[in-house]
Design a protein around this motif. Structure first.
Motif, mmCIF file in Angstrom:
data_model
loop_
_atom_site.group_PDB
_atom_site.id
_atom_site.type_symbol
_atom_site.label_atom_id
_atom_site.label_comp_id
_atom_site.label_asym_id
_atom_site.label_seq_id
_atom_site.Cartn_x
_atom_site.Cartn_y
_atom_site.Cartn_z
ATOM 1 N N ARG A 25 4.118 -8.311 -5.632
ATOM 2 C CA ARG A 25 5.080 -9.219 -5.820
ATOM 3 C C ARG A 25 6.122 -7.721 -6.909
ATOM 4 N N ASN A 61 -2.039 -9.300 -3.215
ATOM 5 C CA ASN A 61 -1.169 -10.189 -3.969
ATOM 6 C C ASN A 61 -0.324 -9.798 -4.731
ATOM 7 N N ALA A 62 -1.081 -8.763 -5.527
ATOM 8 C CA ALA A 62 -0.234 -8.770 -6.856
ATOM 9 C C ALA A 62 0.917 -7.350 -6.660
#
Length: 275
Positions: free
Chosen positions: A21, A17-18
């Motif tokens: 970004r 998820n990081a």
């Protein structure tokens, strides 16, 4: 319960998820630091974005490097063996195309007493593959692929794993001596496959056995793009396994029109013949 909560927190802050970004340019810059085997493993990720970017970087690396080749190993009756190295030449979003590093033609034999020649092994070789990767399959071909060499002309075969092999068959030139009846001269022209074909991974059970029998396997690239059986010397016109490159191509195979025709009939992506 606390462990699962911490794991979920870690995945959210530092996991996929990081990374999602980050802009594509940053992810591509990270992927460019990976070796070709690591990129092949990244191509197996289920995340569509990483999968797409990894394929893009993989193609860029295959274009730039001259050391990574696809090595095909052929065999007939465990008696006539040879290998041919293929270089990467073209790609689409789903497929890759390879052509021989050097033009080569090999003597094979069509006979009721002999089994058909086979393509029994395909593997990537180069500096990144000096030691076998514990996760990637060493031989990309699951079962031997039979070659039909009875009829002369251009042949293209589509195999179960989404791979295409193209090769040209001619009869023995008039000023050459046959080694035996049914002799054919086979010239590999091209090989096509999908990204998934190159990035096949070992099953869990295979990895377990490899760990139990932990013997490092070295796969040195020797700089030779073609090897032939030592049983029959190459230097003899009567008993040669193959004539490598220019001399055979110049004197015995191509005229002006044949060479142009051969270029238009090279395999294109999708396993079709260029019109």
């Amino acid at each position: 319960m606390v462990f699962h909560a911490n794991q979920a927190f870690f995945n959210k802050k530092c996991g996929v998820n990081a990374l999602m970004r980050l802009p594509n340019e940053v992810i591509i810059s990270i992927l460019q630091k990976l070796s070709i085997p690591d990129l092949l493993l990244t191509c197996q990720l289920q995340n569509i974005r990483f999968h797409t970017l990894a394929k893009k970087v993989l193609v860029q690396k295959l274009v730039k490097t001259k050391d990574c080749h696809l090595r095909l190993c052929f065999d007939q009756e465990n008696h006539w063996r040879f290998t041919v190295d293929f270089k990467f030449t073209k790609a689409t979003q789903t497929r890759l195309a390879f052509t021989p590093v050097k033009p080569v033609s090999v003597r094979m034999y069509n006979s009721k007493l002999l089994r058909r020649p086979i393509l029994h092994k395909a593997s990537l070789v180069g500096p990144d593959f000096v030691v076998e990767n514990p996760y990637l399959v060493h031989n990309l071909i699951r079962s031997p692929l039979s070659l039909d060499i009875k009829e002369t002309g251009l042949h293209q075969h589509h195999y179960a794993q989404g791979a295409f092999l193209a090769y040209q068959i001619t009869k023995t030139p008039e000023n050459m001596v046959k080694a035996r009846a049914g002799e054919r001269w086979v010239e590999p022209l091209g090989f096509e496959c999908s990204f998934d074909f190159l990035s096949q991974t070992k099953k869990m059970m295979q990895r377990v056995f490899d760990t139990l029998h932990n013997k490092p396997v070295r796969r040195q690239i020797d700089g030779v793009s073609f090897t032939a059986s030592a049983r029959l010397p190459q230097t003899s016109k009567s008993y040669a396994v193959a004539e490598i490159g220019g001399l055979w191509q110049k004197k015995f195979h191509y005229g002006t029109s044949d060479k142009n025709t051969n270029n238009t009939l090279l395999p294109i992506l999708g396993g079709l013949i260029a019109q």
